[in-house]
Design a protein around this motif. Structure first.
Motif, mmCIF file in Angstrom:
data_model
loop_
_atom_site.group_PDB
_atom_site.id
_atom_site.type_symbol
_atom_site.label_atom_id
_atom_site.label_comp_id
_atom_site.label_asym_id
_atom_site.label_seq_id
_atom_site.Cartn_x
_atom_site.Cartn_y
_atom_site.Cartn_z
ATOM 1 N N PHE A 96 21.798 18.652 17.527
ATOM 2 C CA PHE A 96 22.272 17.347 17.059
ATOM 3 C C PHE A 96 21.727 16.261 17.982
ATOM 4 O O PHE A 96 21.993 16.249 19.183
ATOM 5 C CB PHE A 96 23.795 17.367 17.056
ATOM 6 N N LEU A 97 20.973 15.349 17.413
ATOM 7 C CA LEU A 97 20.240 14.398 18.240
ATOM 8 C C LEU A 97 21.119 13.558 19.167
ATOM 9 O O LEU A 97 20.806 13.433 20.355
ATOM 10 C CB LEU A 97 19.354 13.508 17.365
ATOM 11 N N PRO A 98 22.198 12.994 18.681
ATOM 12 C CA PRO A 98 23.026 12.216 19.609
ATOM 13 C C PRO A 98 23.513 13.059 20.788
ATOM 14 O O PRO A 98 23.592 12.569 21.923
ATOM 15 C CB PRO A 98 24.205 11.769 18.738
ATOM 16 N N VAL A 148 5.511 8.038 22.807
ATOM 17 C CA VAL A 148 6.388 8.186 21.649
ATOM 18 C C VAL A 148 7.853 8.141 22.083
ATOM 19 O O VAL A 148 8.699 7.503 21.442
ATOM 20 C CB VAL A 148 6.091 9.499 20.904
ATOM 21 N N ARG A 179 13.495 1.930 19.752
ATOM 22 C CA ARG A 179 14.001 1.750 18.386
ATOM 23 C C ARG A 179 15.477 2.084 18.313
ATOM 24 O O ARG A 179 16.257 1.396 17.656
ATOM 25 C CB ARG A 179 13.228 2.661 17.428
ATOM 26 N N ILE A 180 15.841 3.151 18.986
ATOM 27 C CA ILE A 180 17.248 3.565 18.950
ATOM 28 C C ILE A 180 18.124 2.491 19.598
ATOM 29 O O ILE A 180 19.158 2.107 19.059
ATOM 30 C CB ILE A 180 17.429 4.925 19.651
ATOM 31 N N ARG A 227 18.521 -0.336 17.261
ATOM 32 C CA ARG A 227 19.355 -0.027 16.105
ATOM 33 C C ARG A 227 20.828 0.053 16.464
ATOM 34 O O ARG A 227 21.689 -0.057 15.598
ATOM 35 C CB ARG A 227 18.886 1.287 15.471
ATOM 36 N N PHE A 228 21.108 0.307 17.732
ATOM 37 C CA PHE A 228 22.501 0.414 18.162
ATOM 38 C C PHE A 228 22.771 -0.611 19.258
ATOM 39 O O PHE A 228 22.798 -0.276 20.426
ATOM 40 C CB PHE A 228 22.794 1.827 18.674
ATOM 41 N N MET A 279 25.383 9.938 10.868
ATOM 42 C CA MET A 279 25.072 9.232 12.111
ATOM 43 C C MET A 279 23.712 9.653 12.634
ATOM 44 O O MET A 279 22.941 8.836 13.132
ATOM 45 C CB MET A 279 26.137 9.537 13.171
ATOM 46 N N GLU A 280 23.424 10.911 12.523
ATOM 47 C CA GLU A 280 22.117 11.376 12.991
ATOM 48 C C GLU A 280 21.007 10.705 12.183
ATOM 49 O O GLU A 280 19.999 10.258 12.738
ATOM 50 C CB GLU A 280 22.015 12.896 12.874
ATOM 51 N N GLU A 331 21.110 7.913 10.856
ATOM 52 C CA GLU A 331 21.022 6.529 11.292
ATOM 53 C C GLU A 331 20.206 6.398 12.586
ATOM 54 O O GLU A 331 19.421 5.470 12.751
ATOM 55 C CB GLU A 331 22.442 6.021 11.546
ATOM 56 N N VAL A 332 20.414 7.331 13.476
ATOM 57 C CA VAL A 332 19.663 7.312 14.732
ATOM 58 C C VAL A 332 18.181 7.517 14.449
ATOM 59 O O VAL A 332 17.318 6.893 15.060
ATOM 60 C CB VAL A 332 20.156 8.415 15.692
ATOM 61 N N VAL A 333 17.917 8.371 13.508
ATOM 62 C CA VAL A 333 16.557 8.827 13.256
ATOM 63 C C VAL A 333 15.774 7.843 12.401
ATOM 64 O O VAL A 333 14.549 7.830 12.411
ATOM 65 C CB VAL A 333 16.635 10.215 12.574
ATOM 66 N N GLN A 334 16.501 7.003 11.688
ATOM 67 C CA GLN A 334 15.835 6.018 10.831
ATOM 68 C C GLN A 334 14.861 5.193 11.647
ATOM 69 O O GLN A 334 15.165 4.776 12.748
ATOM 70 C CB GLN A 334 16.861 5.078 10.221
ATOM 71 N N GLY A 335 13.736 4.949 11.105
ATOM 72 C CA GLY A 335 12.758 4.153 11.831
ATOM 73 C C GLY A 335 11.851 5.005 12.689
ATOM 74 O O GLY A 335 10.942 4.505 13.317
ATOM 75 N N LEU A 336 12.128 6.309 12.733
ATOM 76 C CA LEU A 336 11.211 7.224 13.410
ATOM 77 C C LEU A 336 10.508 8.074 12.365
ATOM 78 O O LEU A 336 11.127 8.513 11.396
ATOM 79 C CB LEU A 336 11.970 8.145 14.368
ATOM 80 N N LEU A 368 10.006 12.007 15.662
ATOM 81 C CA LEU A 368 11.256 12.730 15.855
ATOM 82 C C LEU A 368 11.020 14.067 16.540
ATOM 83 O O LEU A 368 11.744 14.455 17.470
ATOM 84 C CB LEU A 368 11.941 12.945 14.502
#
Lengths: 155, 155
Positions: free
Chosen positions: A16-18, A137, A144-145, A148-149, B122-123, B125-130, B135
Motif C-alpha cells: 500500500f503506497l501510503p 523520477v 506531485r504528491i 496533491r496533498f 486514497m491510494e 488519489e496519491v498515484v494520480q498524476g504519476l 509509479l
DNA sequence: TGACATCAGTTGCATTTGAAACTACCTCGG
DNA sequence: CCGAGGTAGTTTCAAATGCAACTGATGTCA
C-alpha cells in the motif's frame, strides 16, 4: 469458497503506497534524528530552522515555518531552544513590532557549516542504490504528491 | 566574495531528499488519518491492525507489530482500543500462555470490508498524476530506501 | 477615529509517542 | 527440578506534538 467475505482481492498493507511512503520516510527521519542528535544535540525541527537560516540569512518565524513545512508552534519551540544554546540572534523589526528577525549567530554559523556536509552524506546514503533516472523520477513523484496533498504545517 | 562562509553551494532544504520524503509522507498520512478518523473513528495504528488482521485472519500481537512496522507498545494500545469497540476478538494460545491470538470480530470484519475500498481510493488519489512507469520506480525506490534504513518499530 | 478582523508569536492543555521497566510465562542447561 | 535468560505483552513516565486560546500589535473600513 474463500475466507475473505469481500469480492475484492486481499488487501496487502505492505504494498500500500501510503504505508510504504510512511515507512520509508520515517526510517530515514529516525536515522537522521539519531545522527544529528548524537553529533550536535539537534532535533529535526531545530535542524530545519538552522538550515533555512543558513541559506536565507534572516527570516521572521512565520517565514521559517513556511519554508520548513512546520507549524508556528514547532518553530517557536525550536527557536527558543536554539536561542538558549546561543545559535540564534533575534532582532525586533523597526516598522512592525510583531515581527522578530531571526539569524544564525557566529556560533550558529559554525554549527551550520558542520551540519550541511553531514546532510549531504545522509542524502547520498538515501540515494545510493538508485540510478540517476530513478532519483529524478522519485523527486518528481514526491513533488506531485506533496502538491496533491497540501497542508499548513505538516511534519 | 560571498555571504556563505562555506565553499559549498547553498544548501536547499526544499531539494533535500529526506525532507521531501518526510513532507510528502506526512501530508498523505495526515489526510489519511483525517479521513479514517472522520469515517470510522480509527487512528492509523488501529487501521493498520485491522488491515493485517483482515488479511491474515489471526495473529499474535508480536506478528501484528512486525507486519505493520509498529512497535509493540503501539500495537498494544491500538488493540486495546479496537477490542473496546468490539472489533477484535482475543484468544489465549493453548500451548503458550504468553500468546494471544487476535482476530476481527464479526463487527470488525464489517468495518474491514468498508475500510479497504476507501484505502484503494486514497491510494488512487496519491498515484494520480504519476504514470505507470513512474509509479513502478517510486515503489522500487521506496523499497530500496526502506531496506537501506532498517528499523524495529518505525512509524 | 474607533470598533473589529487579522497577524506574529507564545502558552496551556490534552493527546500521542517511545524507551525502559515490569509482569508473567517459557526454555534450556546443568 | 531450578535458576538464568529470553519472549509476549502491558504499564509507567517523560518528552514531543498540536490544537485552541491567548497577548500584543497592525490593518481596515465605515
Amino acid at each position: 469458497m474463500q475466507l475473505m467475505s469481500s469480492e475484492a482481492p486481499d488487501f496487502r498493507l505492505e504494498d500500500f503506497l501510503p504505508y510504504r511512503l510512511s515507512v520509508a520516510a520515517n526510517r530515514v527521519s529516525r536515522r537522521f534524528a539519531d545522527r544529528y542528535g548524537a553529533a550536535f544535540g539537534l532535533s529535526i525541527p531545530e535542524w530545519r530552522v538552522m538550515a533555512v537560516l543558513g541559506r536565507f540569512g534572516r527570516l521572521p518565524a512565520r517565514e521559517i515555518a513556511a519554508r520548513t513545512a512546520m507549524d508556528k508552534v514547532k518553530v517557536s519551540r525550536a527557536v527558543r531552544q536554539l536561542q538558549a544554546r546561543g545559535f540564534l540572534e533575534r532582532a525586533a523589526d523597526a516598522a512592525d513590532a510583531r515581527l522578530h528577525w531571526l539569524a544564525l549567530s557566529k556560533a550558529g554559523q559554525g554549527v551550520h557549516a558542520a551540519i550541511v556536509p553531514m546532510a549531504r552524506e545522509m542524502e547520498a546514503e538515501v540515494v545510493q542504490g538508485l540510478t540517476t533516472e530513478e532519483l529524478a523520477v522519485l523527486n518528481v513523484a514526491l513533488g506531485r504528491i506533496a502538491e496533491r496533498f497540501p497542508g499548513e504545517g505538516v511534519d
